[in-house]
Write a protein that holds these residues in place. Structure first.
Motif, PDB file in Angstrom:
ATOM      1  N   LYS A 161       0.912  31.063  19.529  1.00 19.18           N
ATOM      2  CA  LYS A 161       1.329  32.159  18.650  1.00 19.18           C
ATOM      3  C   LYS A 161       0.113  32.908  18.108  1.00 19.18           C
ATOM      4  O   LYS A 161       0.101  34.139  18.061  1.00 19.18           O
ATOM      5  CB  LYS A 161       2.191  31.610  17.504  1.00 19.18           C
ATOM      6  CG  LYS A 161       2.713  32.656  16.557  1.00 19.18           C
ATOM      7  CD  LYS A 161       3.690  33.576  17.248  1.00 19.18           C
ATOM      8  CE  LYS A 161       4.346  34.494  16.230  1.00 19.18           C
ATOM      9  NZ  LYS A 161       5.168  35.503  16.872  1.00 19.18           N
ATOM     10  N   ASN A 194      -2.764  33.142  19.512  1.00 21.80           N
ATOM     11  CA  ASN A 194      -3.323  33.879  20.647  1.00 21.80           C
ATOM     12  C   ASN A 194      -2.558  35.179  20.879  1.00 21.80           C
ATOM     13  O   ASN A 194      -3.161  36.241  21.042  1.00 21.80           O
ATOM     14  CB  ASN A 194      -3.296  33.005  21.899  1.00 21.80           C
ATOM     15  CG  ASN A 194      -4.069  33.614  23.039  1.00 21.80           C
ATOM     16  OD1 ASN A 194      -5.080  34.268  22.826  1.00 21.80           O
ATOM     17  ND2 ASN A 194      -3.589  33.404  24.254  1.00 21.80           N
ATOM     18  N   SER A 195      -1.243  35.116  20.849  1.00 19.89           N
ATOM     19  CA  SER A 195      -0.458  36.343  21.049  1.00 19.89           C
ATOM     20  C   SER A 195      -0.643  37.310  19.883  1.00 19.89           C
ATOM     21  O   SER A 195      -0.670  38.521  20.074  1.00 19.89           O
ATOM     22  CB  SER A 195       1.013  36.029  21.278  1.00 19.89           C
ATOM     23  OG  SER A 195       1.681  35.777  20.084  1.00 19.89           O
ATOM     24  N   ASN A 220      -1.978  41.739  18.999  1.00 21.19           N
ATOM     25  CA  ASN A 220      -1.108  42.662  18.271  1.00 21.19           C
ATOM     26  C   ASN A 220      -1.663  43.094  16.914  1.00 21.19           C
ATOM     27  O   ASN A 220      -1.103  43.970  16.281  1.00 21.19           O
ATOM     28  CB  ASN A 220       0.271  42.037  18.066  1.00 21.19           C
ATOM     29  CG  ASN A 220       0.961  41.740  19.381  1.00 21.19           C
ATOM     30  OD1 ASN A 220       0.861  42.512  20.325  1.00 21.19           O
ATOM     31  ND2 ASN A 220       1.637  40.606  19.459  1.00 21.19           N
TER      32      ASN A 220
END
Length: 177
Positions: free
Chosen positions: A111, A113-114, A118
């Motif tokens: 999470k 990393n994602s 963003n």
């Protein structure tokens, strides 16, 4: 609840606490042990034993101190944990991963990393020693806010006050903050 807790805790194995009670003993005396725990939990007569303190070597060469509860205390804690989770899990933030059911540190890393792709900011939180320094009164206030079951509050408070048996065999009180 006690039976389900026993099965969950047994699957994690774990060593004996200060009473020396092993899983073999529990399994060979299962009905007696679990009935006694259930009876004490339901009557308000359950008092946890002090935790056995052990030092675990860290990768960086330091030591991390852990408290090993008795097998019976771990089962009792699982009863309360499960009951509390049913009440508070639905209100946790979706981005929270620590000590949550069906979430792991690998999920948290994925999470994070994602999120890096963003957002253009980083939040770094170090919780080193968190459980050693948490304010017991504030913790109990939070438990009381989210859980109205007096038996849960009673046992959480008793666990917070349970003593420690240090590695040299000496008893010690827990620090309260």
């Amino acid at each position: 609840m006690v039976w389900q807790a026993y099965k969950k805790v047994k699957a994690n194995k774990g060593s004996a606490g200060i009473d020396g009670m092993t899983w073999d003993y529990v399994d060979n005396n299962l009905q007696e042990v679990l009935y006694k725990l259930w009876n004490r939990l339901t009557s308000g007569c359950y008092f946890p034993a002090p935790v056995r303190q052990v030092a675990i070597a860290k990768k960086d060469g330091g030591l991390r101190t852990l408290g090993i509860p008795t097998v019976i205390d771990r089962i009792a804690q699982q009863v309360v944990k499960h009951h509390l989770e049913l009440q508070v899990e639905p209100i946790f933030h979706n981005g929270s991963y620590g000590y949550r059911p069906n979430r792991s540190c690998h999920d948290a890393v994925a999470k994070a990393n994602s999120n890096c792709f963003n957002h253009d900011f980083v939040i770094d939180i170090d919780i080193q020693g968190f459980f050693d320094t948490i304010n017991h009164e504030l913790l109990l206030k939070a438990v009381r806010h989210y859980c109205k079951d007096k038996w849960v509050i009673l046992y959480v408070e008793r666990w917070l006050k349970a003593g420690i048996i240090e590695q040299d065999g000496k008893g010690a009180s827990r620090k309260t903050f």
